[in-house]
Write a protein that holds these residues in place. Structure first.
Motif, PDB file in Angstrom:
ATOM      1  N   GLN A   1       0.842  -1.190   0.000  1.00  0.00           N
ATOM      2  CA  GLN A   1       0.000   0.000   0.000  1.00  0.00           C
ATOM      3  C   GLN A   1       0.886   1.252   0.000  1.00  0.00           C
ATOM      4  O   GLN A   1       1.701   1.451   0.892  1.00  0.00           O
ATOM      5  N   ILE A   2       0.687   2.091  -0.993  1.00  0.00           N
ATOM      6  CA  ILE A   2       1.485   3.315  -1.117  1.00  0.00           C
ATOM      7  C   ILE A   2       0.827   4.445  -0.350  1.00  0.00           C
ATOM      8  O   ILE A   2      -0.378   4.695  -0.499  1.00  0.00           O
ATOM      9  N   THR A   3       1.615   5.080   0.502  1.00  0.00           N
ATOM     10  CA  THR A   3       1.152   6.268   1.208  1.00  0.00           C
ATOM     11  C   THR A   3       2.232   7.336   1.156  1.00  0.00           C
ATOM     12  O   THR A   3       3.428   7.023   1.095  1.00  0.00           O
ATOM     13  N   LEU A   4       1.799   8.580   1.165  1.00  0.00           N
ATOM     14  CA  LEU A   4       2.706   9.731   1.206  1.00  0.00           C
ATOM     15  C   LEU A   4       2.138  10.724   2.214  1.00  0.00           C
ATOM     16  O   LEU A   4       0.921  10.898   2.314  1.00  0.00           O
ATOM     17  N   LYS A   5       3.038  11.375   2.935  1.00  0.00           N
ATOM     18  CA  LYS A   5       2.587  12.355   3.912  1.00  0.00           C
ATOM     19  C   LYS A   5       3.533  13.533   3.923  1.00  0.00           C
ATOM     20  O   LYS A   5       4.758  13.356   4.039  1.00  0.00           O
ATOM     21  N   GLU A   6       2.969  14.715   3.820  1.00  0.00           N
ATOM     22  CA  GLU A   6       3.739  15.940   3.822  1.00  0.00           C
ATOM     23  C   GLU A   6       3.897  16.478   5.243  1.00  0.00           C
ATOM     24  O   GLU A   6       2.985  16.345   6.058  1.00  0.00           O
ATOM     25  N   SER A   7       5.015  17.105   5.488  1.00  0.00           N
ATOM     26  CA  SER A   7       5.227  17.746   6.781  1.00  0.00           C
ATOM     27  C   SER A   7       6.051  19.003   6.590  1.00  0.00           C
ATOM     28  O   SER A   7       6.812  19.131   5.619  1.00  0.00           O
ATOM     29  N   GLY A   8       5.873  19.921   7.542  1.00  0.00           N
ATOM     30  CA  GLY A   8       6.595  21.176   7.461  1.00  0.00           C
ATOM     31  C   GLY A   8       5.854  22.246   8.220  1.00  0.00           C
ATOM     32  O   GLY A   8       4.836  21.983   8.857  1.00  0.00           O
ATOM     33  N   PRO A   9       6.341  23.480   8.149  1.00  0.00           N
ATOM     34  CA  PRO A   9       5.707  24.564   8.903  1.00  0.00           C
ATOM     35  C   PRO A   9       4.349  24.929   8.326  1.00  0.00           C
ATOM     36  O   PRO A   9       4.107  24.791   7.121  1.00  0.00           O
ATOM     37  N   THR A  10       3.483  25.407   9.190  1.00  0.00           N
ATOM     38  CA  THR A  10       2.173  25.860   8.725  1.00  0.00           C
ATOM     39  C   THR A  10       2.182  27.363   8.439  1.00  0.00           C
ATOM     40  O   THR A  10       1.334  27.851   7.695  1.00  0.00           O
ATOM     41  N   LEU A  11       3.165  28.051   9.024  1.00  0.00           N
ATOM     42  CA  LEU A  11       3.254  29.502   8.854  1.00  0.00           C
ATOM     43  C   LEU A  11       4.697  29.890   8.574  1.00  0.00           C
ATOM     44  O   LEU A  11       5.612  29.477   9.293  1.00  0.00           O
ATOM     45  N   VAL A  12       4.882  30.676   7.540  1.00  0.00           N
ATOM     46  CA  VAL A  12       6.203  31.148   7.151  1.00  0.00           C
ATOM     47  C   VAL A  12       6.106  32.650   6.871  1.00  0.00           C
ATOM     48  O   VAL A  12       5.102  33.110   6.310  1.00  0.00           O
ATOM     49  N   LYS A  13       7.152  33.369   7.261  1.00  0.00           N
ATOM     50  CA  LYS A  13       7.145  34.814   7.025  1.00  0.00           C
ATOM     51  C   LYS A  13       7.647  35.136   5.625  1.00  0.00           C
ATOM     52  O   LYS A  13       8.486  34.413   5.064  1.00  0.00           O
ATOM     53  N   PRO A  14       7.160  36.216   5.050  1.00  0.00           N
ATOM     54  CA  PRO A  14       7.660  36.633   3.736  1.00  0.00           C
ATOM     55  C   PRO A  14       9.174  36.781   3.724  1.00  0.00           C
ATOM     56  O   PRO A  14       9.760  37.196   4.732  1.00  0.00           O
ATOM     57  N   THR A  15       9.769  36.414   2.626  1.00  0.00           N
ATOM     58  CA  THR A  15      11.208  36.405   2.328  1.00  0.00           C
ATOM     59  C   THR A  15      11.922  35.191   2.916  1.00  0.00           C
ATOM     60  O   THR A  15      13.066  34.929   2.545  1.00  0.00           O
ATOM     61  N   GLN A  16      11.289  34.444   3.788  1.00  0.00           N
ATOM     62  CA  GLN A  16      11.933  33.265   4.361  1.00  0.00           C
ATOM     63  C   GLN A  16      11.931  32.103   3.369  1.00  0.00           C
ATOM     64  O   GLN A  16      11.337  32.185   2.288  1.00  0.00           O
ATOM     65  N   THR A  17      12.615  31.029   3.744  1.00  0.00           N
ATOM     66  CA  THR A  17      12.658  29.820   2.937  1.00  0.00           C
ATOM     67  C   THR A  17      11.730  28.771   3.537  1.00  0.00           C
ATOM     68  O   THR A  17      11.793  28.492   4.738  1.00  0.00           O
ATOM     69  N   LEU A  18      10.893  28.214   2.673  1.00  0.00           N
ATOM     70  CA  LEU A  18       9.977  27.153   3.076  1.00  0.00           C
ATOM     71  C   LEU A  18      10.620  25.802   2.787  1.00  0.00           C
ATOM     72  O   LEU A  18      11.101  25.567   1.665  1.00  0.00           O
ATOM     73  N   THR A  19      10.626  24.933   3.790  1.00  0.00           N
ATOM     74  CA  THR A  19      11.156  23.581   3.602  1.00  0.00           C
ATOM     75  C   THR A  19      10.084  22.569   3.970  1.00  0.00           C
ATOM     76  O   THR A  19       9.571  22.581   5.090  1.00  0.00           O
ATOM     77  N   LEU A  20       9.763  21.714   3.011  1.00  0.00           N
ATOM     78  CA  LEU A  20       8.767  20.671   3.208  1.00  0.00           C
ATOM     79  C   LEU A  20       9.394  19.301   3.026  1.00  0.00           C
ATOM     80  O   LEU A  20      10.353  19.151   2.259  1.00  0.00           O
ATOM     81  N   THR A  21       8.830  18.325   3.722  1.00  0.00           N
ATOM     82  CA  THR A  21       9.306  16.945   3.601  1.00  0.00           C
ATOM     83  C   THR A  21       8.141  16.039   3.269  1.00  0.00           C
ATOM     84  O   THR A  21       7.052  16.176   3.840  1.00  0.00           O
ATOM     85  N   CYS A  22       8.372  15.145   2.348  1.00  0.00           N
ATOM     86  CA  CYS A  22       7.408  14.100   2.005  1.00  0.00           C
ATOM     87  C   CYS A  22       7.987  12.772   2.475  1.00  0.00           C
ATOM     88  O   CYS A  22       9.077  12.380   2.031  1.00  0.00           O
ATOM     89  N   THR A  23       7.289  12.118   3.363  1.00  0.00           N
ATOM     90  CA  THR A  23       7.701  10.802   3.840  1.00  0.00           C
ATOM     91  C   THR A  23       6.754   9.775   3.264  1.00  0.00           C
ATOM     92  O   THR A  23       5.535   9.900   3.425  1.00  0.00           O
ATOM     93  N   PHE A  24       7.302   8.790   2.600  1.00  0.00           N
ATOM     94  CA  PHE A  24       6.451   7.847   1.896  1.00  0.00           C
ATOM     95  C   PHE A  24       6.734   6.401   2.309  1.00  0.00           C
ATOM     96  O   PHE A  24       7.789   6.105   2.908  1.00  0.00           O
TER      97      PHE A  24
ATOM     98  N   THR B   1      12.474  29.249  -1.851  1.00  0.00           N
ATOM     99  CA  THR B   1      13.118  30.403  -1.252  1.00  0.00           C
ATOM    100  C   THR B   1      12.303  31.669  -1.463  1.00  0.00           C
ATOM    101  O   THR B   1      11.423  31.745  -2.325  1.00  0.00           O
ATOM    102  N   ASN B   2      12.592  32.666  -0.622  1.00  0.00           N
ATOM    103  CA  ASN B   2      12.025  34.000  -0.773  1.00  0.00           C
ATOM    104  C   ASN B   2      10.500  33.953  -0.945  1.00  0.00           C
ATOM    105  O   ASN B   2       9.960  34.503  -1.910  1.00  0.00           O
ATOM    106  N   VAL B   3       9.830  33.346   0.018  1.00  0.00           N
ATOM    107  CA  VAL B   3       8.390  33.159  -0.130  1.00  0.00           C
ATOM    108  C   VAL B   3       7.644  34.488  -0.019  1.00  0.00           C
ATOM    109  O   VAL B   3       8.124  35.454   0.592  1.00  0.00           O
ATOM    110  N   ASP B   4       6.456  34.477  -0.579  1.00  0.00           N
ATOM    111  CA  ASP B   4       5.582  35.648  -0.645  1.00  0.00           C
ATOM    112  C   ASP B   4       4.171  35.167  -0.295  1.00  0.00           C
ATOM    113  O   ASP B   4       3.887  33.981  -0.419  1.00  0.00           O
ATOM    114  N   PRO B   5       3.298  36.070   0.129  1.00  0.00           N
ATOM    115  CA  PRO B   5       1.924  35.628   0.422  1.00  0.00           C
ATOM    116  C   PRO B   5       1.256  34.851  -0.721  1.00  0.00           C
ATOM    117  O   PRO B   5       0.399  34.007  -0.453  1.00  0.00           O
ATOM    118  N   VAL B   6       1.654  35.087  -1.957  1.00  0.00           N
ATOM    119  CA  VAL B   6       1.055  34.326  -3.062  1.00  0.00           C
ATOM    120  C   VAL B   6       1.466  32.866  -3.049  1.00  0.00           C
ATOM    121  O   VAL B   6       0.899  32.038  -3.766  1.00  0.00           O
TER     122      VAL B   6
END
Lengths: 108, 119
Positions: B1-24, B85-90
Motif C-alpha cells: 500500500q502506497i502512502t505519502l505524507k507531507e510535513s513542514g511549517p504551517t506559517l512562514v514569514k515573507p522572504t523566508q525559505t519554506l522547507t517541506l518533507t514528504c515521507t512515503f 526560497t524567498n516566499v511571498d503571500p502568493v
C-alpha cells in the motif's frame, strides 16, 4: 508553455450525463489524465492515458481525446460525484506537467 | 500500500525559505521508473505542478518557479524534500506530495499540508 482550458462549471441533475472538456493545442497528440477533487480532499486519479480507469473507478467515468479537445464523461451522475475535475498532460516540449484550471461539477 | 505524507511549517514569514518533507511508504525511490513530485493549490485555485525527482535523481522544475525551488531525495529515509526560497503571500497554498511510476500521471497523493505565508 502549454495551456489547458476547462470551463469553470458544469451542472447536471442526478441520473444525467456530465461532460467535462479540456482544450489545448493539438491535445489529441498528447495523453490526458483526469483527477477528481472533493472539498477538503486531495485529488484522486479517475482516468489516465485518455481512456483508462484506475482500479476502483466506476465504468460511469469515461475519457476520450481527439483533435483539440479531451473529454471526461460521467454517466448516471450521482450526488457523490460533486467535485472539481482537473485535466492534466505532460508537455514534452518543456518537460513539464500541466494542469487545467478545473471544472466544478454541481449536481442539481 | 502506497502512502505519502507531507510535513513542514504551517506559517512562514515573507522572504523566508519554506522547507517541506514528504515521507512515503509502500515503494522505493531507488526503483527504476519511480518519481515523487510536488504540486500545490492556492485557496480556491487550480492545481499547480512544482517539481519532481526521479529514481535516478533526474530533477524537473516548473519554469516559472525554477529559480526558487530545490527538490531532493533521501532514498534511505524514504523522503523527498522541497525548498522554496524567498516566499511571498502568493505562495500560500496546500502543498501535495505525489507518486508516479513509468507514466506521466500522479496515481497516489498525500493528504496535503497547508502553508500560510504571512508576517
Amino acid at each position: 508553455s502549454y495551456v489547458l482550458t476547462q470551463p469553470p462549471s458544469v451542472s447536471v441533475a442526478p441520473g444525467q450525463t456530465a461532460r467535462f472538456t479540456c482544450g489545448g493545442h493539438n491535445i489529441g497528440s498528447k495523453t490526458v489524465h483526469w483527477y477528481q477533487q472533493k472539498p477538503g480532499q486531495a485529488p484522486m486519479l479517475v482516468v489516465h492515458d485518455d481512456t483508462d480507469r484506475p482500479s476502483g473507478i466506476p465504468e460511469r467515468f469515461a475519457g476520450s481525446n481527439s483533435g483539440t479537445t479531451a473529454t471526461l464523461t460521467i454517466s448516471r451522475v450521482e450526488a457523490g460525484d460533486e467535485a472539481d475535475y482537473y485535466c492534466q498532460v505532460w508537455h514534452s516540449g518543456d518537460l513539464i506537467w500541466v494542469f487545467g484550471g478545473g471544472t466544478k461539477l454541481t449536481v442539481l | 500500500q502506497i502512502t505519502l505524507k507531507e510535513s513542514g511549517p504551517t506559517l512562514v514569514k515573507p522572504t523566508q525559505t519554506l522547507t517541506l518533507t514528504c515521507t512515503f511508504s509502500g515503494f522505493s525511490l531507488s526503483t527504476s521508473g519511480v518519481g515523487v513530485g510536488w504540486i500545490r493549490q492556492s485557496p480556491g485555485k487550480a492545481l499547480e505542478w512544482l517539481a519532481l525527482v526521479y529514481w535516478d535523481d533526474d530533477q524537473r522544475y516548473s519554469p516559472s518557479l525554477k529559480s526558487r525551488l530545490t527538490i531532493t531525495k533521501d532514498t534511505s529515509k524514504n523522503q523527498v524534500g522541497l525548498t522554496l526560497t524567498n516566499v511571498d503571500p502568493v505562495d500560500t497554498a496546500t502543498y501535495y506530495c505525489t507518486h508516479t511510476y513509468s507514466s506521466n500521471y500522479f496515481d497516489y497523493w498525500g493528504q496535503g499540508t497547508l502553508v500560510t505565508v504571512s508576517s
